[in-house]
Design a protein around this motif. Structure first.
Motif, short mmCIF file in Angstrom:
data_model
loop_
_atom_site.label_atom_id
_atom_site.label_comp_id
_atom_site.label_asym_id
_atom_site.label_seq_id
_atom_site.Cartn_x
_atom_site.Cartn_y
_atom_site.Cartn_z
N SER A 29 45.33 6.11 36.36
CA SER A 29 46.60 6.45 35.69
C SER A 29 46.33 7.21 34.40
O SER A 29 47.01 8.19 34.08
N TRP A 30 45.32 6.77 33.65
CA TRP A 30 44.94 7.47 32.42
C TRP A 30 44.36 8.85 32.73
O TRP A 30 44.66 9.84 32.07
N MET A 31 43.50 8.90 33.75
CA MET A 31 42.86 10.16 34.11
C MET A 31 43.86 11.20 34.61
O MET A 31 43.67 12.41 34.41
N ASP A 85 49.40 14.53 29.75
CA ASP A 85 49.21 14.87 28.34
C ASP A 85 47.74 14.83 27.92
O ASP A 85 47.26 15.73 27.23
N TYR A 86 47.02 13.77 28.31
CA TYR A 86 45.65 13.63 27.85
C TYR A 86 44.67 13.31 28.99
O TYR A 86 43.51 13.02 28.73
N GLY A 87 45.12 13.40 30.24
CA GLY A 87 44.25 13.06 31.36
C GLY A 87 43.17 14.10 31.60
O GLY A 87 43.40 15.31 31.47
N ILE A 88 41.99 13.63 31.99
CA ILE A 88 40.86 14.53 32.21
C ILE A 88 41.03 15.37 33.47
O ILE A 88 40.48 16.47 33.58
N VAL A 89 41.81 14.87 34.45
CA VAL A 89 41.99 15.63 35.69
C VAL A 89 42.74 16.93 35.43
O VAL A 89 42.31 18.01 35.87
#
Length: 304
Positions: free
Chosen positions: A134-136, A140-144
C-alpha cells in the motif's frame, strides 16, 4: 480352539478401538469446540433473525436471510469480484510458480540463494505485505509510481488502489506475488522426484524441451497440481484479510468480495442472521469444490 481364537481376536480389536478412541478424544473435543460448534452455530443462525445490538429482532426467519442476501444490490458485484479474484490469482500463482520451479530445479551458480529469495514473499505476514505494498503503490510518495515515471512508462502518478479501474487487478497482482512461492515449493519438490530416464527416453525419440515438458513434466505434476489448485481456490475465495488490509473493499466496492460482504453484514450492520446466511452459501460452494476435488483426485489415482 479356532472359535476361541476368533473371540479373543474380536475382544482385542474392540479393546484397541476403545483405546484409540480414548487417545483421540482430546483432539476430537478440541476440533468440536474450535470448528464443529462455530460451524453449527453459523448454520443455525442463518435461519433466525439475530442482531448484535437490537435484542427485539429475533425469531425464526425461514429463508428470509438467504433472500435478503441474494436480493442485496452488493451481492452480485461481490460474487463476480470473488470469482475474478479467485480464478485470476490461482492462474497467476500456478503459471509463475511452475515457471520458477522449473528454473530453480536447474543447476546454475547461486541457485541456493535464489531458492531462498523466492520463498521470502510467502514468509512475510499478510498484514505486513499488504501495508508495505500500500505504501509502495501510494500515488504521492510510493516507489512504484516514482520508478515508472523515471523509466517513462507513465507521465503522471496512478492511484492503483484508489481507482476502480486498477484496484482489483492491483490486489490480484500483489496476492500472486505473495502466494506463488507456495506453488514453487510444491512443484520443486515434485520435479525432483521425476526420473531422468523419462527425459532421456523422450530425447532419444527426438523430442525437444517443449515435448519433454508436455509429455513428461506436466503429467508427472498432475497429482500435485490438482491438490494445490483446489486448496488455493478455497483459500483464496474465503480470503478476507489481504483485501481488507489493502483496500477494505474499495474504492466504491470495486474490490469487495463475499468474505468482506459477510464482515459488513456482521460488524457494520450487526445483522448476524444475514451474515450467517451468506457464510452458509459460501460454505456450500466450498464444499462443492471439495467434492469435485475428491472425484478428480480419485479418478486420477485410479488412472495412475
Amino acid at each position: 480352539m479356532e472359535t476361541k481364537k476368533k473371540l479373543d481376536s474380536k475382544k482385542n480389536s474392540k479393546q484397541e478401538f476403545r483405546f484409540s478412541l480414548l487417545m483421540l478424544l482430546p483432539a476430537l473435543l478440541f476440533l468440536f469446540v474450535l470448528i464443529g460448534y462455530p460451524l453449527g452455530k453459523v448454520i443455525y443462525d442463518s435461519f433466525f433473525n439475530v442482531h448484535l445490538i437490537n435484542d427485539e429482532i429475533s425469531g425464526f426467519a425461514y429463508f428470509d436471510n438467504f433472500s435478503k442476501v441474494m436480493r442485496d444490490e452488493r451481492f452480485l458485484p461481490a460474487l463476480i469480484n470473488t470469482c475474478i479474484w479467485t480464478i485470476a490469482s490461482v492462474c497467476g500463482e500456478y503459471i509463475i510458480g511452475l515457471g520458477s520451479a522449473i528454473l530453480l530445479n536447474k543447476k546454475f551458480y547461486g541457485r541456493t540463494f535464489f531458492r531462498i529469495a523466492t520463498f521470502i514473499p510467502w514468509l512475510v505476514p499478510i498484514i505486513v505485505a499488504g501495508m508495505t505494498w500500500s505504501w509502495m503503490l501510494n500515488p504521492d510518495y510510493g516507489i512504484v509510481n516514482y520508478a515508472l515515471s523515471k523509466i517513462g512508462i507513465i507521465e503522471s502518478p496512478i492511484n492503483f488502489l484508489g481507482d476502480p479501474k486498477y484496484a482489483l487487478g492491483t490486489v490480484i497482482f500483489v496476492n500472486i506475488w505473495r502466494s506463488f512461492p507456495y506453488f514453487t515449493i510444491s512443484f520443486l519438490a515434485a520435479l525432483q522426484t521425476i526420473p531422468e530416464s523419462l527425459y532421456e527416453a523422450v530425447s532419444i525419440d527426438g523430442g525437444g524441451k517443449v515435448r519433454q515438458f508436455l509429455h513428461v513434466t506436466l503429467p508427472q505434476l498432475k497429482s500435485t497440481s490438482i491438490i494445490i489448485i483446489f486448496m488455493h481456490l478455497i483459500w483464496t475465495a474465503i480470503n478476507f484479510d489481504f483485501i481488507w488490509v489493502m483496500t477494505q473493499g474499495g474504492p466504491n466496492y470495486a474490490t469487495q468480495t463475499l468474505p468482506l460482504l459477510i464482515y459488513r453484514y456482521s460488524m457494520q450492520k450487526f445483522d448476524v442472521g444475514a451474515a450467517s446466511a451468506l457464510s452458509t452459501l459460501l460454505m456450500i460452494s466450498m464444499t462443492i469444490c471439495f467434492v469435485i476435488y475428491l472425484k478428480i483426485k480419485n479418478k486420477s489415482d485410479d488412472n495412475a
